[in-house]
Design a protein around this motif. Structure first.
Motif, mmCIF file in Angstrom:
data_model
loop_
_atom_site.group_PDB
_atom_site.id
_atom_site.type_symbol
_atom_site.label_atom_id
_atom_site.label_comp_id
_atom_site.label_asym_id
_atom_site.label_seq_id
_atom_site.Cartn_x
_atom_site.Cartn_y
_atom_site.Cartn_z
ATOM 1 N N TYR A 85 11.247 34.192 35.279
ATOM 2 C CA TYR A 85 10.890 32.792 35.251
ATOM 3 C C TYR A 85 9.581 32.882 34.486
ATOM 4 O O TYR A 85 9.246 31.879 33.903
ATOM 5 N N ARG A 86 8.672 33.783 34.682
ATOM 6 C CA ARG A 86 7.217 34.007 33.793
ATOM 7 C C ARG A 86 7.609 34.453 32.387
ATOM 8 O O ARG A 86 7.104 35.492 31.880
ATOM 9 N N GLY A 166 6.594 42.133 42.802
ATOM 10 C CA GLY A 166 7.399 41.768 43.886
ATOM 11 C C GLY A 166 8.910 42.176 43.864
ATOM 12 O O GLY A 166 9.724 42.426 44.781
ATOM 13 N N ALA A 167 9.507 41.699 42.558
ATOM 14 C CA ALA A 167 10.900 42.269 42.176
ATOM 15 C C ALA A 167 11.214 43.472 42.499
ATOM 16 O O ALA A 167 12.364 43.721 42.898
ATOM 17 N N ASN A 194 1.339 42.860 38.079
ATOM 18 C CA ASN A 194 0.224 41.851 38.121
ATOM 19 C C ASN A 194 -0.692 41.704 39.269
ATOM 20 O O ASN A 194 -1.525 40.986 39.651
ATOM 21 N N TYR A 196 0.194 40.905 42.297
ATOM 22 C CA TYR A 196 0.463 39.930 43.186
ATOM 23 C C TYR A 196 1.912 39.488 43.031
ATOM 24 O O TYR A 196 2.253 39.308 42.007
#
Ligand SMILES: Cc1ncc(C[n+]2csc(CCOP(=O)(O)OP(=O)(O)O)c2C)c(N)n1
Length: 340
Positions: A85-86, A166-167, A194, A196
């Motif tokens: 989504y980013r 995270g993914a 990144n 976080y």
């Protein structure tokens, strides 16, 4: 050291990319322009969000520009991209029009998904950009599917599947690693570390923090890269893309990068200090680093200012275009719908 040797490994840590990229000034200026374009675009998107013109989610890429710009500057025509989504920076780096991306963000008819997808769901087959995915890590198996298509068709293409730190803890990532390695699929897994996830640091969330090594069990090579340095990214991209293109299977690049803004548009940011963000901006900003290099290479302030001005007008025209574009007709509710 031979030019070709780009990786060094120390005491069991993953290898790190050693820069051997010396682009011409013209190329450096192109990289600068693309990174500035993403930064200014994202700033404008943030402003439009604040003014109520962007509905739904909006995740900004500010701080991470060197990653996608460096990767795409080495990618070849026909290579495909899929991400999370980013995603605005990835679309711009793939050559999608800033006006169409902005129109989609603002839910307008001239947007890439006719105003129905918004920030997280835009695609362009023409530019080989396959989204924009809101489910964390869902794009990773899709990336392997795209790589399978490249191999099946024999078109010589490579897929770049971008994912966050995270993914990288998601189960489906490891099912994908297994199949991609087994079938020697041409896919570069670009982990944008990144530091976080949504509200948690890698240190708190990841067992074994060298994400470049996450493919070891499957025999997938990995490289850790300074993702704030576009030249380091280009060196690593060359290594990874050559590996995939020559039929050796997947490759993992862990890009050490940093997002300056909140996770999404509302983020109390209790997981880090303001000082930490300020220090990253002051000491490691990817655009400032490239600007300094350009000046050392003989570029002058006036020339760089011209690039800044050019980008500023592209972005402000994109915003004007978006806001002037009508909202979709009500009938659009019934198009592009899959009924199983
Ligand atoms: C399967 C799933 N779980 C949770 C969420 C909510 N969520 C959205 S983004 C995010 C954090 C992901 O962080 P990371 O992969 O590091 O990417 P970054 O946002 O840093 O780019 C979470 C938990 C989601 N969208 N999908």
């Amino acid at each position: 050291m031979a030019e070709k040797q780009i990786a060094t490994r120390k005491r069991g840590r993953p290898p790190k990319a050693v820069i051997n990229d010396k682009p011409s000034r013209e190329v450096l200026e192109q990289l600068y322009e693309q990174m500035i374009l993403i930064r200014r675009f994202e700033e404008k998107a943030g402003q439009l969000y604040g003014m109520g013109h962007v509905g739904g989610f909006c995740h900004l890429y500010i701080g991470q520009e060197a990653v996608v710009v460096g990767m795409q500057s080495i990618a070849e025509e026909g290579d495909s991209v899929v991400t999370s989504y980013r995603d605005h920076g990835h679309m711009l780096a793939c050559g999608m029009e800033s006006s169409g991306v902005m129109a989609e963000l603002t839910g307008r008819r001239d947007g890439y998904s006719r105003g129905k997808g918004g920030s997280m769901h835009m695609f362009s087959r023409e530019k080989n950009f396959y989204g924009g995915h809101g489910i964390v890590a869902a794009q990773v198996p899709i990336g392997a599917g795209l790589a399978f298509a490249h191999k099946y068709k024999g078109d010589g293409g490579v897929n770049m599947a971008y994912l966050g730190d995270g993914a990288a803890n998601q189960g489906q990532v490891y099912e994908t690693f297994n199949m991609a390695a087994l079938w020697k699929l041409p896919v570069v897994f670009v982990i944008e570390n990144n530091q976080y996830g949504m509200g948690t640091s890698v240190a708190r969330a990841a067992a074994g923090q060298d994400l470049a090594d996450r493919g070891k069990a499957y025999g997938i090579p990995g490289l850790q890269v300074d993702g704030m340095d576009v030249l380091a990214v280009r060196t690593a991209a060359r290594e990874a893309l050559d590996h995939c293109r020559s039929g050796k299977g997947p490759y993992i690049l862990e890009m050490k990068t940093y997002r300056y803004r909140g996770h999404s548009m509302s983020d109390p940011a209790k997981y880090r200090t303001r000082d930490e963000v300020d220090a990253m901006r002051k000491q490691h900003d990817p655009i400032e680093q490239l600007r300094d290099l350009l000046l050392r290479e003989g570029a002058d302030e006036a020339g760089l200012k011209q690039i800044d001005q050019k980008v500023k007008s592209i972005v402000s025209e994109a915003a004007d275009f978006a806001l002037a574009s009508p909202e979709p007709d009500a009938e659009e509710l019934y198009t592009d719908i899959l009924i199983a």
